[in-house]
Write a protein that holds these residues in place. Structure first.
Motif, PDB file in Angstrom:
ATOM      1  N   TYR A 308       0.815  -1.223   0.000  1.00 34.46           N
ATOM      2  CA  TYR A 308       0.000   0.000   0.000  1.00 34.46           C
ATOM      3  C   TYR A 308       0.845   1.268   0.000  1.00 34.46           C
ATOM      4  N   SER A 309       2.080   1.147  -0.453  1.00 35.00           N
ATOM      5  CA  SER A 309       2.991   2.303  -0.450  1.00 35.00           C
ATOM      6  C   SER A 309       2.473   3.455  -1.290  1.00 35.00           C
ATOM      7  N   HIS A 310       1.709   3.157  -2.329  1.00 30.40           N
ATOM      8  CA  HIS A 310       1.261   4.202  -3.260  1.00 30.40           C
ATOM      9  C   HIS A 310       0.239   5.141  -2.646  1.00 30.40           C
ATOM     10  N   ILE A 311      -0.445   4.695  -1.597  1.00 30.75           N
ATOM     11  CA  ILE A 311      -1.440   5.563  -0.947  1.00 30.75           C
ATOM     12  C   ILE A 311      -0.981   5.984   0.452  1.00 30.75           C
ATOM     13  N   ALA A 312       0.267   5.674   0.787  1.00 31.52           N
ATOM     14  CA  ALA A 312       0.782   5.956   2.129  1.00 31.52           C
ATOM     15  C   ALA A 312       1.699   7.167   2.105  1.00 31.52           C
ATOM     16  N   PRO A 313       1.838   7.857   3.224  1.00 31.32           N
ATOM     17  CA  PRO A 313       2.788   8.981   3.291  1.00 31.32           C
ATOM     18  C   PRO A 313       4.216   8.477   3.161  1.00 31.32           C
ATOM     19  N   PRO A 314       5.052   9.145   2.371  1.00 27.70           N
ATOM     20  CA  PRO A 314       6.426   8.666   2.160  1.00 27.70           C
ATOM     21  C   PRO A 314       7.265   8.670   3.435  1.00 27.70           C
ATOM     22  N   HIS A 315       6.904   9.500   4.420  1.00 24.60           N
ATOM     23  CA  HIS A 315       7.694   9.585   5.641  1.00 24.60           C
ATOM     24  C   HIS A 315       7.354   8.481   6.633  1.00 24.60           C
ATOM     25  N   ALA A 316       6.390   7.606   6.324  1.00 28.93           N
ATOM     26  CA  ALA A 316       6.010   6.527   7.234  1.00 28.93           C
ATOM     27  C   ALA A 316       7.221   5.633   7.516  1.00 28.93           C
ATOM     28  N   SER A 317       7.262   5.079   8.724  1.00 26.77           N
ATOM     29  CA  SER A 317       8.404   4.253   9.131  1.00 26.77           C
ATOM     30  C   SER A 317       8.401   2.923   8.387  1.00 26.77           C
ATOM     31  N   ARG A 318       9.507   2.646   7.738  1.00 25.40           N
ATOM     32  CA  ARG A 318       9.675   1.376   7.042  1.00 25.40           C
ATOM     33  C   ARG A 318      10.941   0.693   7.550  1.00 25.40           C
ATOM     34  N   LEU A 319      10.816  -0.578   7.860  1.00 24.89           N
ATOM     35  CA  LEU A 319      11.966  -1.327   8.371  1.00 24.89           C
ATOM     36  C   LEU A 319      13.106  -1.336   7.364  1.00 24.89           C
ATOM     37  N   SER A 320      12.779  -1.429   6.082  1.00 28.12           N
ATOM     38  CA  SER A 320      13.815  -1.490   5.046  1.00 28.12           C
ATOM     39  C   SER A 320      14.622  -0.201   4.972  1.00 28.12           C
ATOM     40  N   ALA A 321      13.962   0.927   5.273  1.00 26.94           N
ATOM     41  CA  ALA A 321      14.676   2.206   5.262  1.00 26.94           C
ATOM     42  C   ALA A 321      15.630   2.300   6.445  1.00 26.94           C
ATOM     43  N   LEU A 322      15.173   1.876   7.624  1.00 28.01           N
ATOM     44  CA  LEU A 322      16.027   1.947   8.813  1.00 28.01           C
ATOM     45  C   LEU A 322      17.160   0.942   8.765  1.00 28.01           C
ATOM     46  N   ASP A 323      16.882  -0.206   8.166  1.00 25.30           N
ATOM     47  CA  ASP A 323      17.850  -1.300   8.129  1.00 25.30           C
ATOM     48  C   ASP A 323      18.796  -1.222   6.934  1.00 25.30           C
ATOM     49  N   GLY A 324      18.386  -0.500   5.901  1.00 21.16           N
ATOM     50  CA  GLY A 324      19.233  -0.398   4.713  1.00 21.16           C
ATOM     51  C   GLY A 324      19.365  -1.694   3.951  1.00 21.16           C
ATOM     52  N   LEU A 325      18.302  -2.527   3.969  1.00 22.30           N
ATOM     53  CA  LEU A 325      18.299  -3.816   3.250  1.00 22.30           C
ATOM     54  C   LEU A 325      19.478  -4.698   3.670  1.00 22.30           C
ATOM     55  N   GLN A 326      19.652  -4.827   4.962  1.00 20.69           N
ATOM     56  CA  GLN A 326      20.651  -5.771   5.466  1.00 20.69           C
ATOM     57  C   GLN A 326      19.979  -7.078   5.888  1.00 20.69           C
ATOM     58  N   ARG A 327      19.002  -6.965   6.812  1.00 25.48           N
ATOM     59  CA  ARG A 327      18.226  -8.144   7.180  1.00 25.48           C
ATOM     60  C   ARG A 327      16.814  -8.091   6.590  1.00 25.48           C
ATOM     61  N   THR A 328      16.463  -6.992   5.999  1.00 26.22           N
ATOM     62  CA  THR A 328      15.125  -6.824   5.440  1.00 26.22           C
ATOM     63  C   THR A 328      15.104  -7.122   3.946  1.00 26.22           C
ATOM     64  N   ILE A 329      13.958  -7.614   3.505  1.00 27.30           N
ATOM     65  CA  ILE A 329      13.666  -7.792   2.077  1.00 27.30           C
ATOM     66  C   ILE A 329      12.395  -7.004   1.808  1.00 27.30           C
ATOM     67  N   TYR A 330      12.474  -6.041   0.924  1.00 27.18           N
ATOM     68  CA  TYR A 330      11.350  -5.156   0.624  1.00 27.18           C
ATOM     69  C   TYR A 330      10.564  -5.721  -0.558  1.00 27.18           C
ATOM     70  N   VAL A 331       9.234  -5.795  -0.402  1.00 23.35           N
ATOM     71  CA  VAL A 331       8.366  -6.331  -1.446  1.00 23.35           C
ATOM     72  C   VAL A 331       7.241  -5.338  -1.719  1.00 23.35           C
ATOM     73  N   SER A 332       6.930  -5.128  -2.985  1.00 24.63           N
ATOM     74  CA  SER A 332       5.790  -4.283  -3.342  1.00 24.63           C
ATOM     75  C   SER A 332       5.328  -4.649  -4.746  1.00 24.63           C
ATOM     76  N   GLY A 333       4.274  -3.983  -5.192  1.00 25.14           N
ATOM     77  CA  GLY A 333       3.740  -4.240  -6.523  1.00 25.14           C
ATOM     78  C   GLY A 333       2.824  -3.119  -6.962  1.00 25.14           C
ATOM     79  N   PHE A 334       2.177  -3.314  -8.114  1.00 23.07           N
ATOM     80  CA  PHE A 334       1.390  -2.244  -8.731  1.00 23.07           C
ATOM     81  C   PHE A 334      -0.050  -2.654  -9.035  1.00 23.07           C
ATOM     82  N   ALA A 335      -0.425  -3.878  -8.636  1.00 18.75           N
ATOM     83  CA  ALA A 335      -1.784  -4.344  -8.930  1.00 18.75           C
ATOM     84  C   ALA A 335      -2.830  -3.517  -8.209  1.00 18.75           C
TER      85      ALA A 335
END
Length: 484
Positions: A308-335
């Protein structure tokens, strides 16, 4: 409505109605049918007609009677096959009357909680022409645009169409789209290079790539509860052991999570940080920090589903942003926001895992369709997707305000602060029973039991703000609740 003038008796009509819903999995195995008295009142027939209809369903093997409890949709029982599954009819257990072989074998093969598939099947079975409160998507007319067809025309009008149509696409996905996704992720403070991004056939496929790569049957996986029913079903089908972590307004219950980590050493944690489904909660920075500490301490990975990133505020807390894709895997789509049938998703992963994920993708799908990926890249690069998302957000804000007022007037109470696409509401009645009654009125609901790792009665349900602006629905809802 049941028709007295029909060539079929009222008993036959009622039995056929329930049988069709059971075969289409709109009534899931384990679901309780209305009591004889309730069904008689609801359908306007005598109790003896209901008893006779239920007897027909019993004879067909579609339901079972439980002493002092009522009638329940029959659970699938493993076939004692001699050889292949196709020998079901000759293996000691007959296919129930009225079931096709395809229906029977599909039910047998399914290891997942089937109540999750009921909601999915509802997306493809047109219940009625009415707006559907239980759907997890925007109405089609909200997604209509002129820029998507234009992007496809532009992509297909060049000599490149001939060239890339006659060969497989790039294994990791179209390089132009991956380049666009790097910029898009940077706006969310998620650092990724093109070499860390792999495209997929929708976000669910990306989640599946991660699970099939990192997990083995029996591995413990932490999931949020309530949570996405389809993810529970998918992980169960892969043989994983689910560890449900209660989801709160600021994030998961960290005490429960820490206990799971100490006792079970989970391999994975699946999270929806922003506009969580079904509550629409958003993760707080403090909770995100503690989750990452646990991941480092107990050596597990985190899959962050940002559908739901497309309807969410960009400043919302995301684990992938804080972690820098070290232990996190970021998943999204456009459907959800653009084109459901384009089926374009992606994952962004730690560099050490990329090749493993790519191998899993190649074994399942080889490559993904380059044509639509190139068209999507154009939509992103030219700013059309961003403007489209802004229009959807504005329209959703208006719809949410109206839907909330209607829900409150109908006697509902919001369990979570209304936000995003979904509302998590308390109806005060059993929503499994409510959903069956509303199905008779042409409405598909999403009862709270769907959003638990194990089925349990619930008075909660998830509503879609975009499809619950109709005062007619809420009037009918209030009438049905009063009769329960």
């Amino acid at each position: 409505m049941l028709m007295k003038a029909s060539a079929q008796s009222l008993t036959e009509q009622l039995a056929a109605r329930f049988a069709e819903r059971i075969r289409d999995r709109l009534l899931a195995p384990g679901a309780r049918l209305p009591s004889v008295r309730q069904c008689a009142e609801l359908q306007g027939v005598s109790p003896s007609t209901v008893v006779a209809a239920y007897d027909q369903l019993l004879a067909q093997g579609l339901v079972e009677a439980r002493k002092n409890r009522g009638f329940f949709v029959r659970e699938a029982v493993p076939v004692r096959a001699e050889g292949s599954a196709e020998s079901a009819g000759a293996s000691g257990e007959a296919i129930p009357a009225g079931w096709s072989t395809a229906h029977w074998l599909a039910a047998r093969r399914s290891q997942a909680p089937v109540n999750a598939t009921a909601l999915i099947r509802g997306m493809f079975h047109k219940i009625s022409n009415k707006p559907q409160p239980g759907m997890g998507v925007f109405p089609p007319d909200w997604l209509e645009s002129t820029f998507m067809p234009a992007a496809v025309r532009k992509v297909t009008s060049t000599k490149a169409l001939h060239d890339f149509s006659l060969q497989y696409g790039e294994p990791m996905g179209d390089s132009g789209l991956r380049r666009s996704l790097v910029t898009k992720l940077a706006a969310l403070n998620v650092p990724a290079t093109m070499d860390q991004i792999i495209t997929s056939v929708g976000a669910t496929h990306a989640l599946d790539i991660v699970s099939r790569t990192l997990l083995r049957p029996g591995d413990p996986v932490m999931v949020e509860e309530p949570g996405w029913a389809v993810e529970f079903a998918r992980l169960n089908a892969l043989g994983m052991r689910l560890l449900p972590v209660p989801r709160r307004a600021d994030g998961p219950d960290l005490e429960v999570m820490a206990q799971y980590c100490a006792l079970h050493r989970p391999k994975l944690y699946v999270s929806v940080s922003v506009f969580h489904n079904p509550t629409s909660y958003c993760l707080s920075p403090g909770s995100a920090h503690r989750i990452l500490q646990l991941a480092n301490q107990y050596d597990f990975h985190i899959v962050e589903d940002d559908t739901y990133s497309h309807i969410a505020p960009p400043h919302a807390s995301r684990l992938s942003a804080l972690d820098g894709l070290q232990r996190t895997i970021y998943v999204s789509g456009f459907a959800k926001i653009l084109a459901p049938n384009w089926r374009i998703g992606f994952l962004a992963a730690p560099p050490a895992l990329v090749e493993q994920f790519l191998d899993t993708k190649l074994l399942a799908t080889l490559t993904t369709p380059a044509l639509l990926e190139k068209a999507l890249a154009l939509c992103i690069d030219q700013g059309q997707l961003r403007r489209h998302s802004e229009r959807i957000r504005t329209r959703l804000d208006v719809a949410r305000s109206r839907s909330v007022k209607l829900a409150l007037n109908a006697g509902c109470r919001f369990e979570a602060e209304p936000a995003g696409l979904f509302g998590w509401v308390d109806t005060g009645v059993d929503t499994d029973a409510l959903s069956q009654r509303m199905l008779d009125e042409g409405y598909l609901l999403a009862p709270g039991a769907l959003f638990h790792a194990e089925h349990r009665p619930s008075t909660l349900m998830r509503i879609n703000f975009a499809t619950t602006q109709d005062a007619v629905f809420w009037k009918k809802y209030a009438e049905v609740v009063r009769r329960m």
